[in-house]
Design a protein around this motif. Structure first.
Motif, PDB file in Angstrom:
ATOM      1  N   PHE A  39       0.933  -1.281  -0.124  1.00  0.00           N
ATOM      2  CA  PHE A  39      -0.045  -0.084   0.024  1.00  0.00           C
ATOM      3  C   PHE A  39       0.785   1.492   0.005  1.00  0.00           C
ATOM      4  O   PHE A  39       0.314   2.259  -0.538  1.00  0.00           O
ATOM      5  CB  PHE A  39      -0.944  -0.097   1.212  1.00  0.00           C
ATOM      6  CG  PHE A  39      -2.314  -0.877   0.843  1.00  0.00           C
ATOM      7  CD1 PHE A  39      -3.390  -0.259   0.351  1.00  0.00           C
ATOM      8  CD2 PHE A  39      -2.095  -2.207   0.985  1.00  0.00           C
ATOM      9  CE1 PHE A  39      -4.463  -0.678  -0.010  1.00  0.00           C
ATOM     10  CE2 PHE A  39      -3.390  -2.992   0.424  1.00  0.00           C
ATOM     11  CZ  PHE A  39      -4.429  -2.242   0.242  1.00  0.00           C
ATOM     12  N   ALA A  40       1.920   1.034   0.592  1.00  0.00           N
ATOM     13  CA  ALA A  40       2.908   2.437   0.394  1.00  0.00           C
ATOM     14  C   ALA A  40       3.360   2.709  -0.793  1.00  0.00           C
ATOM     15  O   ALA A  40       3.298   3.839  -1.302  1.00  0.00           O
ATOM     16  CB  ALA A  40       4.269   2.021   1.509  1.00  0.00           C
ATOM     17  N   SER A  89       0.571   4.010  -3.016  1.00  0.00           N
ATOM     18  CA  SER A  89       0.450   5.594  -2.752  1.00  0.00           C
ATOM     19  C   SER A  89       1.460   6.376  -3.380  1.00  0.00           C
ATOM     20  O   SER A  89       1.333   7.513  -3.819  1.00  0.00           O
ATOM     21  CB  SER A  89       0.343   5.650  -1.078  1.00  0.00           C
ATOM     22  OG  SER A  89       1.571   5.566  -0.714  1.00  0.00           O
ATOM     23  N   MET A  90       2.640   5.831  -3.609  1.00  0.00           N
ATOM     24  CA  MET A  90       3.804   6.408  -4.325  1.00  0.00           C
ATOM     25  C   MET A  90       3.408   6.644  -5.832  1.00  0.00           C
ATOM     26  O   MET A  90       3.981   7.344  -6.512  1.00  0.00           O
ATOM     27  CB  MET A  90       5.188   5.966  -4.047  1.00  0.00           C
ATOM     28  CG  MET A  90       5.584   5.681  -2.772  1.00  0.00           C
ATOM     29  SD  MET A  90       5.543   7.368  -1.915  1.00  0.00           S
ATOM     30  CE  MET A  90       6.739   8.409  -2.608  1.00  0.00           C
ATOM     31  N   VAL A 126       0.665   7.291  -7.519  1.00  0.00           N
ATOM     32  CA  VAL A 126       0.171   8.566  -8.156  1.00  0.00           C
ATOM     33  C   VAL A 126       0.973   9.734  -8.508  1.00  0.00           C
ATOM     34  O   VAL A 126       0.840  10.681  -9.515  1.00  0.00           O
ATOM     35  CB  VAL A 126      -0.833   8.773  -6.872  1.00  0.00           C
ATOM     36  CG1 VAL A 126      -0.182   9.278  -5.673  1.00  0.00           C
ATOM     37  CG2 VAL A 126      -1.689   9.990  -7.398  1.00  0.00           C
ATOM     38  N   TYR A 127       2.184   9.784  -7.833  1.00  0.00           N
ATOM     39  CA  TYR A 127       3.174  10.539  -8.331  1.00  0.00           C
ATOM     40  C   TYR A 127       3.564  11.002  -9.453  1.00  0.00           C
ATOM     41  O   TYR A 127       3.546  12.061 -10.245  1.00  0.00           O
ATOM     42  CB  TYR A 127       4.315  10.747  -7.258  1.00  0.00           C
ATOM     43  CG  TYR A 127       4.081  11.259  -5.722  1.00  0.00           C
ATOM     44  CD1 TYR A 127       3.731  12.549  -5.559  1.00  0.00           C
ATOM     45  CD2 TYR A 127       4.267  10.464  -4.718  1.00  0.00           C
ATOM     46  CE1 TYR A 127       3.256  12.785  -4.368  1.00  0.00           C
ATOM     47  CE2 TYR A 127       4.027  10.890  -3.619  1.00  0.00           C
ATOM     48  CZ  TYR A 127       3.683  12.411  -3.352  1.00  0.00           C
ATOM     49  OH  TYR A 127       3.251  12.571  -1.900  1.00  0.00           O
ATOM     50  N   SER A 176      -5.039  12.515  -9.145  1.00  0.00           N
ATOM     51  CA  SER A 176      -4.451  12.410  -7.713  1.00  0.00           C
ATOM     52  C   SER A 176      -6.057  12.229  -6.782  1.00  0.00           C
ATOM     53  O   SER A 176      -6.037  11.765  -5.677  1.00  0.00           O
ATOM     54  CB  SER A 176      -3.766  13.553  -7.557  1.00  0.00           C
ATOM     55  OG  SER A 176      -4.341  14.829  -7.853  1.00  0.00           O
ATOM     56  N   ILE A 227      -6.422   9.179  -4.460  1.00  0.00           N
ATOM     57  CA  ILE A 227      -6.610   9.138  -3.137  1.00  0.00           C
ATOM     58  C   ILE A 227      -8.031   8.705  -2.422  1.00  0.00           C
ATOM     59  O   ILE A 227      -7.987   7.899  -1.588  1.00  0.00           O
ATOM     60  CB  ILE A 227      -6.386  10.716  -2.568  1.00  0.00           C
ATOM     61  CG1 ILE A 227      -5.087  11.186  -2.594  1.00  0.00           C
ATOM     62  CG2 ILE A 227      -6.831  10.992  -1.081  1.00  0.00           C
ATOM     63  CD1 ILE A 227      -4.642  12.501  -2.406  1.00  0.00           C
ATOM     64  N   GLU A 251      -8.000   4.922  -2.883  1.00  0.00           N
ATOM     65  CA  GLU A 251      -6.773   4.252  -1.930  1.00  0.00           C
ATOM     66  C   GLU A 251      -7.601   3.739  -0.539  1.00  0.00           C
ATOM     67  O   GLU A 251      -7.390   2.649  -0.120  1.00  0.00           O
ATOM     68  CB  GLU A 251      -5.827   5.050  -1.608  1.00  0.00           C
ATOM     69  CG  GLU A 251      -4.463   4.415  -1.919  1.00  0.00           C
ATOM     70  CD  GLU A 251      -3.586   5.452  -1.663  1.00  0.00           C
ATOM     71  OE1 GLU A 251      -2.885   5.902  -2.763  1.00  0.00           O
ATOM     72  OE2 GLU A 251      -3.253   6.068  -0.799  1.00  0.00           O
TER      73      GLU A 251
END
Lengths: 180, 341
Positions: B123-124, B127-128, B130-131, B153, B157, B160
């Motif tokens: 999950f970490a 979440s990266m 998306v950058y 974005s 979010i 997620e």
């Protein structure tokens, strides 16, 4: 490994303040968070490292970046003359702050592993399990207090984001929900 | 110690090689399946059944002119494709693709890194991911790209949350964050797919949104945004976004298979009395097949459903899947308390 990560961390943190473009600042802040997560891994605190990336780098910074991009602030020239005194004061206060931190840390610092959770015990019990247990026993009050605080902040944000004040809720709710 | 390191390196190379090949061929699969669904033939000229098409595509991308528009924000523009691609690749490190492989007198665990917090690691990294999209959108300095990036974005979010909360049910049942443990908890017929149908559906919806696939591909919605966040990219840099999409799909399929479809487990195959090596290989094959089915499902959905409107997407995320995901947590807790698992 510690030194490499430390250099990245400090360098990125300096760049956060030194950059004129707010988007670059945000990006360097993400890099700083990643460096910090690396340090946590070195300290055997994998769960803290992952939460650091997940919550700060992954969620909060996306929102930061989102806002910065929406506003799209151009790097405008700061009025130099007004800032002269502030710079001086800033320098003095910074020296005082770092002096205080250095004095405090120097008195307290103990090298080597501390506490009852050695790397071996952590590996045995499981990183996440230890973290969860501590959170819900020793630190239960702080944990609950934080969650109440977050709840208050959330409700506050909702109230502030409402288009009309709370008292004047004359139109049917269906109409207002379709508008957003 | 040396052998362990060597084994890990071999595992990384094999997984990476298979992974990249699958990513390349996924583009062919997508085109062939879409052609099948639309009653066309699809690319079938390069090699038998068009099997060399990905190779030709790759060469074509490399020889295209690499155009960098003068109005882009250069460092970020160059960084974005990498940021999009890398998280999808390194997520594979914690996915177990088999049980243990008995070879040369030792049991080799078929997962690159069996870390205690494997699930959170996924999950970490998600979440990266998306950058890459957001930075590409912003640095391109063009309206279409920016809108694509902002949509991405907001969308990622929002979903997620559903993704994480839906998967909490799996964690409650398995009682561990280690992916091999989660897979092991689904032995026999106790796949989470049956045990938690609601969680599975929510997770699937969220995965489609996270990978920006139709019906949730608003960041690149062609009819309104030209190409979305990668409008200004050309040549290999565009190809990297393209690869990132398929890599994300592949990783997402592997995660879905591990969490809900029993991973490498084949019900009751352990009792069939196969020799250990054969059993292990059969399990790896089962894992690959399951991932293949998931990938086909991804492609199938893309060519079947139309795109959501943006407000519909947000409403679905926050007002429907999120509350249902929370409901699923209570349901999972009930499963454990009632000793059904």
């Amino acid at each position: 490994m510690f030194v490499i990560l430390a250099v990245i961390l400090v360098g990125a943190s300096l760049m956060v303040v030194a950059q004129r473009n707010p988007v670059y600042s945000a990006l360097f802040l993400i890099l700083a968070f990643l460096g910090l997560a690396g340090q946590f891994v070195l300290l055997q605190a994998q769960i803290i490292a992952v939460l650091q990336v997940l919550v700060y780098a992954g969620a909060i910074m996306v929102l930061f970046l989102f806002v910065v991009m929406l506003l799209n602030v151009r790097d405008r020239q700061a009025p130099e003359a007004k800032l002269r005194w502030q710079k001086l004061f800033g320098l003095i206060l910074t020296i005082i702050l770092f002096g205080l931190v250095a004095v405090t840390v120097a008195g307290e610092v103990r090298l080597g592993p501390q506490g009852e959770f050695t790397p071996q015990r952590l590996a045995e019990l499981g990183n996440a399990q230890v973290f969860g247990k501590l959170l819900f026993t020793d630190f239960l009050f702080l944990f609950e207090a934080t969650s109440v605080l977050l709840l208050v902040a959330m409700i506050g944000a909702m109230v502030l984001a409402r288009r009309r004040p709370l008292g004047a809720s004359s139109p049917p709710p269906a109409a207002s929900s379709r508008a957003d | 110690m040396m052998t362990d390191l060597l084994i890990t390196i071999v595992k990384i190379l094999v997984v990476f090689g298979v992974y990249l090949t699958m990513v390349a061929y996924l583009s062919l699969v997508e085109r062939r399946v879409s052609a099948f669904i639309q009653d066309r033939r699809g690319p079938n000229r390069v090699g038998p059944f068009g099997l060399l098409q990905p190779l030709a595509d790759g060469l074509k991308f490399m020889f295209k002119e690499d155009l960098i528009p003068h109005y882009v924000n250069r460092p970020v523009y160059l960084l974005a494709p990498l940021v999009a691609l890398v998280p999808a690749f390194i997520t594979m490190a914690v996915i177990p693709f088999g049980n243990t492989l008995p070879l040369f007198g030792r049991d080799i665990p078929l997962v690159i890194a069996n870390v205690n917090i494997g699930f959170l690691y996924i999950f970490a990294l998600t979440s990266m991911g998306v950058y890459g999209v957001v930075l590409a959108g912003w640095s391109s300095n063009s309206k279409y790209s920016l809108i694509g990036g902002l949509r991405a974005s907001a969308q990622m979010i929002s979903y997620e949350l559903s993704l994480g909360l839906a998967a909490v049910g799996v964690l409650i049942v398995a009682g561990s964050l280690r992916l091999p443990d989660i897979v092991a908890a689904q032995s026999g017929l106790r796949w989470n797919f049956w045990m938690q149908p609601l969680g599975f559906i929510i997770f699937l919806i969220a995965v489609f949104a996270e990978t920006n696939r139709l019906p949730f591909d608003l960041p690149e919605a062609e009819p309104e945004l030209v190409g979305g966040y990668h409008t200004e990219y050309s040549s290999m840099k565009f190809a990297m976004f393209f690869m990132a999409e398929y890599a994300n799909m592949l990783t997402a399929s592997a995660v879905v298979v591990s969490l809900y479809l029993g991973g490498w487990q084949v019900p009751y195959l352990e009792q069939a009395g196969l020799p250990p090596l054969l059993l292990s290989l059969a399990q790896v094959l089962a894992f690959v097949l399951k991932v293949g089915v998931m990938l086909f499902f991804f492609v199938w959905v893309r060519w079947t459903l139309p795109r959501f409107r943006y407000d519909q997407l947000m409403r679905l995320g926050w007002k429907i899947t999120l509350p249902l995901a929370i409901l699923n947590i209570f349901y999972s807790g009930y499963l454990v308390v009632a000793k059904w698992v």
